[in-house]
Design an enzyme around this catalytic site. Structure first.
Site, PDB file in Angstrom:
ATOM      1  N   CYS A 274      27.210   9.234  77.781  1.00 42.55           N
ATOM      2  CA  CYS A 274      27.226   8.470  76.530  1.00 42.55           C
ATOM      3  C   CYS A 274      28.507   8.670  75.723  1.00 42.55           C
ATOM      4  CB  CYS A 274      25.998   8.798  75.694  1.00 42.55           C
ATOM      5  SG  CYS A 274      25.920  10.490  75.041  1.00 42.55           S
ATOM      6  N   HIS A 322      23.020  12.035  71.351  1.00 42.92           N
ATOM      7  CA  HIS A 322      23.309  10.750  72.004  1.00 42.92           C
ATOM      8  C   HIS A 322      24.145   9.882  71.067  1.00 42.92           C
ATOM      9  CE1 HIS A 322      22.729   7.733  75.103  1.00 42.92           C
ATOM     10  NE2 HIS A 322      22.477   6.825  74.166  1.00 42.92           N
ATOM     11  N   HIS A 334      25.762   1.333  75.363  1.00 50.96           N
ATOM     12  CA  HIS A 334      25.715   2.787  75.572  1.00 50.96           C
ATOM     13  C   HIS A 334      25.409   3.099  77.030  1.00 50.96           C
ATOM     14  CE1 HIS A 334      21.090   3.583  75.330  1.00 50.96           C
ATOM     15  NE2 HIS A 334      21.291   2.340  75.694  1.00 50.96           N
TER      16      HIS A 334
END
Length: 361
Positions: A274, A322, A334
């Site tokens: 990510c 994240h 993402h």
């Protein structure tokens, strides 16, 4: 919010989309895709009841979350190792330079000592008596005095250089110890990542094909429910920010990676995690940002959700484990987790911690 716009947003983030180039700063990318058809109920009853599958989904969510936390720790250790290696290289170069300088000073000191010995064997009175030219004697005496002062300065410079060398060597030793400790931390983080992913993969491998399909639908449903709740707050009506030129470039790069696989610790070009995706996208836009989502949250300028614009980074979960890039119209791009690919999702599909702006003025 009108139902038409709401339906368009839901369709856009429900599938892996084909992305076109942004038309202008602030304009979200165009999506050309149809909503997924509703899954057809399996003709054969599943071995795992729906209630148990929901428990499996939550268990997988925890495992992959823990893997993401460990991945961030690994990435941070990797970044620190690169910095420490660079610092060690610089110290080694300094040590080599100082040693060469010290050798040169020792040669000069040795030559000066030899010269002093050659002229300093007789007292000044004897040199005066033996000299045919008193003026030359006085000139020679002056040069001797200058040489003595130069020699003393040379000795002081040699001593300082020796001290510098010793300090650099101490610094290098300390830096090496830090690097070794960091390598151990990185190895430990790697082990945690691999353990969490292995546990998740084992759990998934125990499911039948129809159970895996139902599990995937449960994951999508949970994401849609969370995102719909976020949209119901009316927040999207307040978000009117236009992308900066660099933000537009970052979004273009990130969306061009759609379909590439997630791989923990990866920064491209064939796979990403990510924060590897967001840091590389902003690097391509000319703005270096921290490597990990936690450092992106800690170091970059924080802004209100209502003020965000395409290119801004949305940080998720309380531990900032994240990150996704906002691309406009309530969507992010993402790299979700192992077993998934870079994709478009609803910005509200996960718990939002906050928003940061890499190219803040």
């Amino acid at each position: 919010m009108g139902t038409g716009k709401r339906g368009l947003i839901t369709a856009a983030v429900a599938v892996v989309c084909a992305v076109t180039v942004l038309a202008a700063p602030g304009t979200a990318f165009a999506v050309s895709a149809a909503p997924e058809p509703s899954p057809t109920p399996s003709a054969t009853p599943s071995a795992v009841p729906a209630k148990d599958l929901e428990a499996v989904r939550k268990r997988l969510e925890r495992l992959y979350h823990d893997a993401a936390v460990a991945t961030d720790a690994y990435n941070a250790a990797e970044e620190k190792a690169r910095e420490q290696n660079a610092a060690l290289v610089k110290l080694a170069q300094r040590i080599a330079g100082v040693r060469a300088e010290l050798e040169e000073l020792k040669k000069r000191a040795g030559a000066a000592a030899a010269a002093q010995y050659r002229v300093g064997g007789l007292p000044p009175e004897a040199h005066l008596m033996l000299s045919d030219d008193p003026t030359r004697f006085l000139d020679g005496t002056g040069r001797i005095l200058q040489g003595q002062r130069a020699t003393k300065g040379l000795i002081r410079e040699t001593a300082r250089t020796q001290e510098d060398l010793e300090q650099y060597e101490r610094d290098a030793t300390a830096q090496w110890k830090k690097l070794e400790a960091n390598r151990k931390a990185k190895a430990s983080a790697r082990k945690r990542v691999e353990q969490q992913i292995a546990a998740a993969e084992k759990l998934e491998s125990e499911l039948e094909k129809d159970e895996i399909e139902r599990l995937a639908e449960l994951e999508r449903a949970a994401a849609r429910t969370a995102h719909d709740a976020w949209l119901d707050s009316g927040i999207l009506d307040a978000i009117q920010g236009e992308a900066s030129e660099r933000g537009r470039k970052a979004v273009e790069f990130a969306t061009a990676q759609i379909g590439l696989p997630y791989e923990w610790g990866a920064e491209g070009p064939e796979s990403y995690d990510c924060s590897g995706l967001t840091s590389r996208a902003w690097e391509k836009a000319g703005v270096p940002v921290p490597r990990t989502s936690q450092e992106q949250w800690r170091q970059l300028r924080r802004i209100g959700i209502e003020d965000m614009r395409p290119g801004d980074l949305i940080i998720y979960h309380e531990d900032a484990s994240h990150v996704g890039m906002y691309v406009g119209d309530g969507a992010i791009v993402h790299a979700p987790r192992p077993g998934r690919t870079v994709t478009v999702a609803g910005a509200g599909s996960m718990p939002i911690l906050g928003v940061v702006r890499p190219d803040a003025d």
